[in-house]
Design a protein around this motif. Structure first.
Motif, mmCIF file in Angstrom:
data_model
loop_
_atom_site.group_PDB
_atom_site.id
_atom_site.type_symbol
_atom_site.label_atom_id
_atom_site.label_comp_id
_atom_site.label_asym_id
_atom_site.label_seq_id
_atom_site.Cartn_x
_atom_site.Cartn_y
_atom_site.Cartn_z
ATOM 1 N N ASN A 1 6.238 2.994 2.872
ATOM 2 C CA ASN A 1 6.251 3.263 1.430
ATOM 3 C C ASN A 1 6.220 4.749 1.110
ATOM 4 O O ASN A 1 5.997 5.138 -0.042
ATOM 5 N N LYS A 2 6.444 5.579 2.118
ATOM 6 C CA LYS A 2 6.441 7.027 1.925
ATOM 7 C C LYS A 2 7.782 7.614 2.344
ATOM 8 O O LYS A 2 8.645 6.934 2.869
ATOM 9 N N GLY A 3 7.953 8.901 2.078
ATOM 10 C CA GLY A 3 9.162 9.591 2.497
ATOM 11 C C GLY A 3 10.273 9.501 1.474
ATOM 12 O O GLY A 3 10.087 9.053 0.340
ATOM 13 N N GLY A 4 11.445 9.898 1.903
ATOM 14 C CA GLY A 4 12.576 9.964 0.979
ATOM 15 C C GLY A 4 13.214 8.639 0.661
ATOM 16 O O GLY A 4 13.955 8.527 -0.326
ATOM 17 N N ALA A 5 12.955 7.609 1.479
ATOM 18 C CA ALA A 5 13.559 6.289 1.248
ATOM 19 C C ALA A 5 12.500 5.214 1.440
ATOM 20 O O ALA A 5 12.554 4.436 2.396
ATOM 21 N N ASP B 1 0.849 -1.192 0.000
ATOM 22 C CA ASP B 1 0.000 0.000 0.000
ATOM 23 C C ASP B 1 0.887 1.246 0.000
ATOM 24 O O ASP B 1 1.647 1.472 0.937
ATOM 25 N N PRO B 2 0.811 2.092 -1.027
ATOM 26 C CA PRO B 2 1.684 3.272 -1.073
ATOM 27 C C PRO B 2 1.397 4.292 0.012
ATOM 28 O O PRO B 2 2.204 5.187 0.239
ATOM 29 N N SER B 3 0.252 4.164 0.706
ATOM 30 C CA SER B 3 -0.058 5.119 1.768
ATOM 31 C C SER B 3 0.556 4.741 3.106
ATOM 32 O O SER B 3 0.499 5.525 4.054
#
Length: 509
Positions: free
Chosen positions: A268-272, A262-264
């Motif tokens: 799976n978020k942020g700079g890395a 899940d990209p949320s």
């Protein structure tokens, strides 16, 4: 599904009492809250945030929406005009990005299988480091590796969980197994398999990632706690990879896979992030049972024992034809597949996934992989399933080293027979049929037995599509490899995964 007696929510407790009988009439004690309809909400991202739609009575976690509002069912729609990603799709021209997700069954019968898997982790890391392109140039892959379990928190398991256990529901596991050795003690006095952890992870010198997942390149890594002997990445995977055997016996491999991707989600978020735009995604599912990602938990409700609308997928209790007593893992099979038996010999000509309103439809997962990850996020997606199929007897000697004999091609769907019972197993074929609803897809006295896959198999095989839409489907490019979990060595499975990756990854620049 080992030959060792396993005292999990789907099997028998000492004395022969079915474990699920303890839940009959005590639904609240089994974690099935009949309170108000608490519908949390989340923002649907443009690439599709993930909701566990139409699920009833399932405890919620952040970013998982439980609702009967069918307008939220973004992932259950037919896939339309899915494009196939070819070539390098990253913004900086780096074609060597690889994200690997492990979904590892952590139910009570997975001791031998996790021991075998952990023994092969160093081999996997070496194969990735040695990857070369068609011109024999080292790829020097830039790799993320995340590990999660098959446990999504089915209500039938709630009352059996240990006090310190929480279902991962797709979240990354990044702690050393030696720091959670209680996970390797089965439920209710069942087996203990600490060697699945300690064979590859040393107490007092456990390597782990500095973050929710492992990241490494040819020269760098985020591993901490390494003792300086061997490969730090291999050590870290050997430490975080084993998941234990006290998880839910109603495995939801496909749903935990979906939630992990899940990209949320924070990882799976942020700079890395774990999930990187343009990176090749390799999904590895390791399980000895069929997927039981549930949409409507009412069909597993012990209180509905006398309601034919809900007990229709339960097996008859052993020795009492026509009597329904408890929901077992057989519900996952009966409610998730359609099997044809034209001559009524209990050997089925075919079994396919079916949407009967009980389990989440496989389209939920196929469409997400194809429409969100491949089409929108420009990822190439491949899958390795180590599943309940017969051992492969022959492989292609050339990349991608795929199975050519045995395996899925030799898979037979049939009911249990007395000949299937392994030495030392106290259960009868009738008891096994009651528990699982289908006979073993593979059997090995050393590693146990496993239920044949249908749902995971179909999701995996849906990735085998031609790069060129004008290419005949029988010439589809291999992106799915399925090997047997009854093998005593998983190196051939790793060879197949590496063989597919050889054609997908290119040196940076």
């Amino acid at each position: 599904m080992s030959n060792t007696p396993v005292y999990s929510p789907r099997t028998y407790l000492p004395g022969g009492l079915p474990a699920l009988a303890l839940c009959a009439g005590l639904l609240g004690a089994c974690g099935d809250d009949k309170g108000g309809n608490d519908e949390s909400t989340t923002t649907v991202a443009s690439v599709g945030s993930i909701s566990n739609t139409n699920a009833t009575t399932e405890p919620t976690t952040t970013a998982v929406t439980l609702t009967n509002d069918t307008s939220m069912m973004k992932l259950d729609l037919p896939s339309e005009d899915t494009e196939v990603v070819t070539g390098c799709q990253t913004t900086d021209g780096s074609c060597n990005l690889l994200d690997i997700l492990f979904v590892i069954d952590n139910s009570g019968s997975m001791g031998e299988e996790q021991t075998n898997l952990a023994a092969n982790f160093p081999y996997l890391i070496q194969k990735i480091r040695d990857l070369k392109d068609d011109e024999e140039q080292l790829v020097n892959a830039d790799v993320n590796i995340m590990v999660t379990t098959s446990d999504f928190g089915h209500p039938l398991c709630t009352s059996f969980y240990k006090p310190d256990y929480t279902p991962a529901k797709g979240a990354p596991i990044n702690t050393a197994c030696v720091d959670r050795l209680e996970r390797f003690n089965g439920i209710g006095g069942g087996p203990k398999v600490p060697q699945a952890c300690t064979n590859g992870c040393t107490p007092g010198a456990a390597a782990v990632p500095d973050g929710p997942f492992i990241h490494f390149t040819a020269d760098t890594n985020n591993v901490v706690g390494f003792d300086g002997v061997g490969d730090p990445v291999a050590d870290a995977l050997s430490c975080i990879g084993p998941q234990g055997i006290d998880g839910c016996g109603m495995e939801a491999e496909l749903e935990t896979m979906l939630q992990a991707l899940d990209p949320s989600k924070d990882w799976n978020k942020g700079g890395a992030p774990f999930l990187r735009v343009g990176a090749v995604l390799a999904i590895v599912i390791v399980t000895d049972e069929e997927d039981c990602a549930t949409k409507n938990y009412d069909y597993f409700d012990p209180a509905k024992v006398n309601d034919p609308n809900y007990n229709q997928y339960w097996e008859d209790f052993p020795g009492t034809p026509g009597m329904k007593k408890d929901p077992t893992s057989a519900v996952c099979w009966n409610a998730g597949t359609d099997c044809q038996d034209a001559n009524a010999d209990t050997i089925y000509e075919s079994c396919v996934a079916a949407d009967k309103g009980v389990l989440q439809p496989t389209s939920r997962y196929i469409n997400y992989l194809k429409d969100v990850l491949i089409k929108d996020k420009k990822k190439q997606v491949i899958m390795l399933g180590i599943l309940g199929v017969p051992p492969v007897t022959e492989h292609n000697p050339l990349p991608p080293f795929e199975p050519t004999m045995g395996g899925v091609q030799s898979l037979v769907y049939r009911d249990w027979t007395p000949a299937d019972i392994l030495p030392g197993d106290p259960k009868t074929a009738e008891q096994k049929q009651y528990e699982f609803g289908i006979g073993p897809g593979c059997s090995n006295a050393a590693t146990g037995q496993a239920v044949p896959p249908v749902r995971v198999k179909e999701v995996c095989e849906s990735l085998n599509v031609p790069d060129d839409p004008n290419t005949p489907t029988n010439e589809a490019k291999l992106r799915c490899c399925i090997e047997s979990i009854c093998d005593t060595d998983f190196s051939n499975a790793i060879n197949c995964l590496a063989g597919i990756l050889k054609d997908e990854l290119k040196p940076a620049g």
